[in-house]
Design an enzyme around this catalytic site. Structure first.
Site, PDB file in Angstrom:
ATOM      1  N   HIS A  14      63.625  17.880  48.441  1.00  0.00           N
ATOM      2  CA  HIS A  14      64.035  18.166  49.718  1.00  0.00           C
ATOM      3  C   HIS A  14      65.290  18.965  49.729  1.00  0.00           C
ATOM      4  O   HIS A  14      65.784  19.398  50.840  1.00  0.00           O
ATOM      5  CB  HIS A  14      64.224  17.060  50.635  1.00  0.00           C
ATOM      6  N   GLU A  41      54.480  23.534  60.224  1.00  0.00           N
ATOM      7  CA  GLU A  41      55.703  24.626  59.885  1.00  0.00           C
ATOM      8  C   GLU A  41      55.024  25.987  60.147  1.00  0.00           C
ATOM      9  O   GLU A  41      55.678  26.813  60.811  1.00  0.00           O
ATOM     10  CB  GLU A  41      56.399  24.657  58.889  1.00  0.00           C
ATOM     11  N   HIS A  67      33.326  46.642  53.019  1.00  0.00           N
ATOM     12  CA  HIS A  67      34.505  45.888  53.569  1.00  0.00           C
ATOM     13  C   HIS A  67      35.735  46.802  53.449  1.00  0.00           C
ATOM     14  O   HIS A  67      36.280  47.092  54.438  1.00  0.00           O
ATOM     15  CB  HIS A  67      34.626  44.708  52.875  1.00  0.00           C
ATOM     16  N   HIS A  92      38.890  50.159  55.986  1.00  0.00           N
ATOM     17  CA  HIS A  92      37.998  49.105  56.098  1.00  0.00           C
ATOM     18  C   HIS A  92      36.998  49.347  57.263  1.00  0.00           C
ATOM     19  O   HIS A  92      37.261  48.963  58.510  1.00  0.00           O
ATOM     20  CB  HIS A  92      38.603  47.854  56.399  1.00  0.00           C
TER      21      HIS A  92
END
Length: 680
Positions: free
Chosen positions: A490, A428, A281, A50
């Site tokens: 859950h 999280e 890129h 890159h």
């Protein structure tokens, strides 16, 4: 000329690139061109890479490296150095070029020539451990900036603990558009603003280019307004104007907030047809474009050659903080907390740290409490946290459910960084990435909690912790259908198997309070990788009444041997161990002798010698039970083994009803053993 905040049209782009290239060839511009030239050469030689980002950000990076970064190339692990994180890890040649040019040992020109080749420290994306000056592994976008938040948090905490004379440094980041699009960067940046981590500065490579083309295809928000709302100081500059970058970086030193500097750049600056476009890129420029780019830059040196005067200026920059480091070493030598500081930074646990835990294990063996393993974990923490001052806890807004805090444990807050508990909020992924940064920084051992099912939210950061061999500990509670009425959203099913499939991750699923304490001891001792503690919401009986040897250290062990010759071996983990023991009793009443093996950590069991594993598993038919999917169990059960577990998602009901509904009972297990043994 087009506004710095607007993507230019192709004609405007050509005009802007021409304007930038026509600017005076100052020393700092020539130093930046050395980065560009090495990026072009290395990517061409590797035939992959890159080049665009290093070519575009070379000017801003050169200002950072030569005027602001507190770093000594002679000692890249100096504890009070500034941390530099290349969050845009695809532009790794920017980092490697700096390391080579500034005189870091281990990144000579031969290593640069071997860019992206096997065993080269100049890997495709920066990899922690490949060179001492690479602070973290980056490449998955967003991870670097989030990890840097953890580094900045660790710096503030350690400054509060040891004082400014030992801990007084900054964290600098170069990030891409993609970094700021990833959700993890939003989570981490929000927390950094909330906590006012003002030692953190991010240079955003605002080049308006993504792989698919202009970022306007998918990205149109006002990023600076978003960061301002997070509580950051923000500034927009021409990324090719060294003095403008200098002023912005200088302002960040005085800011009471973390700082985002949007550096408007041209990706692949100098490349005549690919500069400013997605074509620069992620692929080599090609021989003709590479030669034309160097010509446009006025670079006449041969490939991989740096003019002596430019190399000398870079090496002088690499020594710029040598005096600062020597002064720090003198302060450290006289500091009353020197021994404790060096111990914490080295990751060594305190003397006698396990005494409180040993006393707890003895007490648990005597009392045989009937408690959830999440509560047993809290009891272990009550013994460990006072004994290990570098333990920093936390939870993703589930403190009372994960039981990760202990009485008298102050929280870290804005302006009060000496606390030992982080309220991460419902973040999280950002939590796990920042924990990695805290561990990488050194001097702290982070642990934190959420529900096991939400490990999906943090998994990419956990994977990097495993890859980087970092000591981070995740307390993942509510580990099965045993959580009950909250239902299938859950209730983790595939999560244990998924985590066990991750290399270098230890997954502990203890059966009672003693196994939980033993798992905590092992997780804390482990300095070469992360650990997960999968813990129950529901109450579990004690299955152990002795606390001598740490039996979890073997990964699996015979908890209850058959009274005679084994007819069957039942292997269980966590909450299903009590079911296995009950089934053993039912089978004994029917004349079938079964041994019960508790297997709290598959990974540790796999590390035992073959003779030990054979003795534990035995030659009789094997049966496994776990309130999860059976993927991975075949390794221990063998081709003829029988597994009782979950075949699909759970349901909403009390835990006892769910275990009966899904056939995870002692009666069902005993029946399965009986059928198999009688058939044999």
């Amino acid at each position: 000329m087009a506004s710095l905040s607007e993507p230019p049209a192709s004609a405007d782009l050509r005009a802007r690139q021409a304007d930038i290239l026509a600017r005076p060839k100052t020393d700092i511009r020539r130093m930046a061109d050395a980065i560009r030239a090495l990026a072009i050469d290395a990517v061409e030689a590797a035939k992959s890479g890159h080049p665009g980002m290093p070519m575009g950000m070379a000017d801003a990076a050169t200002v950072l490296f030569t005027r602001f970064l507190k770093h000594d190339a002679a000692d890249p692990r100096w504890p009070d150095r500034d941390r530099f994180v290349l969050s845009a890890g695809h532009g790794s040649m920017l980092l490697y070029a700096w390391l080579h040019l500034s005189g870091h040992a281990g990144m000579g020109i031969e290593e640069i020539r071997r860019f992206r080749q096997l065993h080269s420290p100049a890997a495709g994306h920066p990899e922690y451990g490949e060179h001492p000056a690479i602070e973290t592994t980056t490449g998955p976008l967003g991870q670097g900036i989030a990890t840097a938040v953890g580094m900045a948090l660790a710096e503030r905490h350690l400054a509060a603990r040891f004082g400014k004379s030992l801990v007084d440094h900054r964290t600098w980041v170069i990030a891409s558009d993609g970094d700021l699009q990833e959700g993890v960067s939003h989570e981490a940046a929000s927390l950094a603003g909330h906590l006012r981590l003002n030692r953190l500065t991010v240079l955003w490579d605002d080049n308006h280019i993504s792989i698919d083309g202009d970022t306007a295809l998918s990205f149109s928000e006002d990023v600076l307004a978003r960061f301002r709302a997070y509580g950051w100081a923000v500034k927009r500059v021409d990324g090719h104007d060294p003095e403008a970058v200098d002023r912005a970086l200088s302002a960040s030193l005085r800011s009471a907030k973390p700082t985002l500097i949007a550096c408007r750049t041209v990706i692949g600056l100098g490349a005549p047809t690919k500069g400013g476009t997605a074509a620069s890129h992620g692929a080599p420029l090609g021989p003709e474009e590479a030669a034309a780019a160097k010509a446009a830059l006025g670079w006449t040196a041969a490939p991989f050659e740096i003019p002596r005067d430019i190399k000398e200026m870079w090496e002088a920059a690499g020594r710029r903080s040598a005096g600062t480091r020597r002064s720090w070493l003198k302060r450290l030598a006289k500091h009353p907390q020197r021994a404790e500081f060096e111990r914490a930074i080295a990751g060594r646990l305190p003397e006698a740290w396990q005494e409180g835990l040993a006393a707890l294990r003895a007490r648990l063996a005597e009392e045989r409490p009937r408690i959830a393993t999440r509560l047993a974990s809290q009891r272990a923490l009550e013994a460990l946290v006072p004994a290990v001052p570098e333990m920093i806890g936390g939870s993703a807004d589930l403190t009372g459910s994960n039981n990760t805090s202990v009485k008298g444990m102050p929280a870290i807050a804005r302006g009060a960084y000496g606390g030992r508990f982080v309220h991460w909020g419902v973040r999280e992924h950002g939590m796990a990435a920042a924990m990695n940064g805290m561990a990488l920084h050194g001097g702290v051992i982070p642990y934190s909690g959420t529900f096991l099912v939400f490990s999906d939210y943090l998994r990419p950061a956990l994977r990097l912790a495993a890859l980087m061999r970092q000591r981070v500990i995740h307390v993942l509670t509510h580990d099965s259908i045993g959580l009950g009425e909250d239902g299938p959203t859950h209730q983790p099913i595939e999560h244990l198997a998924s985590l066990r499939a991750m290399p270098n991750l230890f997954v502990f699923r203890p059966a009672d309070a003693i196994e939980t304490a033993e798992a905590w001891e092992l997780a804390l001792r482990r300095s070469d990788g992360p650990s997960v503690l999968a813990l129950s919401r529901q109450v579990l009986p004690a299955v152990r009444s002795e606390a001598g040897e740490n039996r979890v250290a073997r990964g699996a062990y015979v908890l209850a041997e058959a009274a005679g010759v084994r007819d069957a071996t039942i292997i269980a983990t966590g909450s299903e161990v009590e079911i296995a023991l009950s089934a053993r009793g039912l089978l004994a009443a029917q004349g079938i002798e079964a041994a019960v093996v508790s297997a709290p950590c598959f990974e540790l069991f796999a590390l035992q010698d073959e003779s030990y594993r054979a003795a534990v598993l035995g030659a009789a038919p094997r049966f496994g039970i776990e309130a999860a999917c059976g993927f991975g169990w075949e390794r221990w059960l063998g081709a003829d083994g029988v597994f009782l577990g979950m075949q699909g998602f759970g349901a909403s009901a009390p835990a006892a009803d769910l275990y009966r509904h899904f056939g995870l009972t002692a009666e069902a297990l005993a029946a399965a053993v009986r059928r198999r043994v009688q058939r044999a």
